[in-house]
Design an enzyme around this catalytic site. Sequence first.
Site, PDB file in Angstrom:
ATOM      1  NE  ARG A  40     -12.902  22.888 -41.609  1.00 29.98           N
ATOM      2  CZ  ARG A  40     -12.223  22.012 -41.939  1.00 29.98           C
ATOM      3  NH1 ARG A  40     -11.890  21.958 -43.270  1.00 29.98           N
ATOM      4  NH2 ARG A  40     -11.620  21.131 -41.205  1.00 29.98           N
ATOM      5  CG  ASP A 142      -1.393  21.015 -48.792  1.00 27.20           C
ATOM      6  OD1 ASP A 142      -1.037  20.161 -48.307  1.00 27.20           O
ATOM      7  OD2 ASP A 142      -2.350  21.318 -49.407  1.00 27.20           O
TER       8      ASP A 142
HETATM    9  C1  LIG Z   1      -4.037  15.737 -42.991  1.00 25.75           C
HETATM   10  S1  LIG Z   1      -3.011  16.654 -43.901  1.00 25.75           S
HETATM   11  C2  LIG Z   1      -1.507  15.693 -43.814  1.00 25.75           C
HETATM   12  C3  LIG Z   1      -0.375  16.370 -43.728  1.00 25.75           C
HETATM   13  C4  LIG Z   1       1.020  15.642 -43.684  1.00 25.75           C
HETATM   14  N1  LIG Z   1       1.169  14.905 -44.863  1.00 25.75           N
HETATM   15  C5  LIG Z   1       1.142  14.732 -42.303  1.00 25.75           C
HETATM   16  O1  LIG Z   1       0.808  13.565 -42.677  1.00 25.75           O
HETATM   17  O2  LIG Z   1       1.042  15.274 -41.471  1.00 25.75           O
HETATM   18  C6  LIG Z   1      -3.753  16.454 -45.609  1.00 25.75           C
HETATM   19  C7  LIG Z   1      -3.225  17.424 -46.592  1.00 25.75           C
HETATM   20  O3  LIG Z   1      -3.638  17.018 -47.819  1.00 25.75           O
HETATM   21  C8  LIG Z   1      -3.965  18.421 -48.813  1.00 25.75           C
HETATM   22  N2  LIG Z   1      -4.578  17.769 -49.826  1.00 25.75           N
HETATM   23  C9  LIG Z   1      -6.023  17.430 -49.758  1.00 25.75           C
HETATM   24  N3  LIG Z   1      -6.377  17.087 -51.041  1.00 25.75           N
HETATM   25  C10 LIG Z   1      -5.497  17.124 -51.720  1.00 25.75           C
HETATM   26  C11 LIG Z   1      -5.323  17.355 -53.258  1.00 25.75           C
HETATM   27  N4  LIG Z   1      -6.080  16.892 -54.091  1.00 25.75           N
HETATM   28  N5  LIG Z   1      -3.989  17.367 -53.753  1.00 25.75           N
HETATM   29  C12 LIG Z   1      -2.822  17.938 -53.117  1.00 25.75           C
HETATM   30  N6  LIG Z   1      -3.049  18.169 -51.753  1.00 25.75           N
HETATM   31  C13 LIG Z   1      -4.226  17.691 -51.124  1.00 25.75           C
HETATM   32  C14 LIG Z   1      -4.642  19.306 -47.666  1.00 25.75           C
HETATM   33  O4  LIG Z   1      -4.615  20.560 -48.123  1.00 25.75           O
HETATM   34  C15 LIG Z   1      -3.775  18.685 -46.350  1.00 25.75           C
HETATM   35  O5  LIG Z   1      -2.883  19.972 -46.321  1.00 25.75           O
END
Ligand SMILES: C[S@@+](CC[C@H](N)C(=O)[O-])C[C@H]1O[C@@H](n2cnc3c(N)ncnc32)[C@H](O)[C@@H]1O
Length: 282
Positions: A40, A142
């Site tokens: 990445r 996000d």
């Molecule tokens: C696996 S995805 C889950 C998406 C959706 N909630 C679902 O369940 O399908 C996790 C998301 O959390 C976000 N994320 C990670 N760390 C974060 C943070 N500190 N604050 C806000 N979002 C965060 C990532 O960018 C990613 O888009």
Amino acid sequence: MQNDHEFSYTKADFARVAELIYQRAGIRLNDSKQQMVYSRLARRLRALQIDTFSRYLSALAQNPDSEEWQQFTNALTTNLTSFFREPHHFEALARQMQQTDARPFRIWCAAASTGEEPYSLAMTAMEAYQSACPAVQIIASDLDTHVLATAAQGVYALDRLDKLSLERKKGFFLKGAGINAGKVRAKKALREMIEFKQINLLDSRWPLDGKFDAIFCRNVMIYFDQATQRVILEKIAGLLKPNGTLYVGHSENLHFMSDWYRSAGKTTYQLTEHAKAARGKP
Ligand SMILES: C[S@@+](CC[C@H](N)C(=O)[O-])C[C@H]1O[C@@H](n2cnc3c(N)ncnc32)[C@H](O)[C@@H]1O
């Protein structure tokens, strides 16, 4: 560590990446992620024409306000999602909407990724209220600005809709033509229900006003350690209406916060009396 890499990358470099993303986003990277981190971030080194991870990481550390921090963060998040993922939650939400007179019904989708989740919330609202313009407000946030831009566009490859009924496909999406063939776009009415904004769950202040009937914070806490989860969950408690519901991901549970949250169904939670009394207190 393999030596056939295009860029020099050591165990110490990985440890530094892990520390930086933990401080910035709360995300814990274990050793199994070494190769993922290399592939990445190698794209960032290539784009910036930097030849070693060590130089890249030193430049980041020395420039706390650099725009590269956002690129670094975007590169390391995991954004897996889909429309109506964990469908029982959307059925529970529809019931919740039908059982309350809250107008507008307010939802915060706290890890919205590329938008499939907030658009599923908007579709659920239109169906539950049988209205093209329901009194529902959705804030979708996000940390990752790249996925947020995709979410706000609402454009998806056609096969992302594979599991949706024909009725939902036709009712909520427009098919692209010409250079957009093979793509769909969420209809305007759906897009207009959602406000997109960047929020880092790790930040001490979240730019949100008022309380919410429903908070979706799904499949993001798995990346945080328990101490971080506790801080975030206590802050979320302060944003829930007294009868509000918190929806979490399938592998997340709040047993360790049983003083604050009680189970209200499959991976859904409501505030305990203790939480209602304790929240907001300094
Ligand atoms: C696996 S995805 C889950 C998406 C959706 N909630 C679902 O369940 O399908 C996790 C998301 O959390 C976000 N994320 C990670 N760390 C974060 C943070 N500190 N604050 C806000 N979002 C965060 C990532 O960018 C990613 O888009």
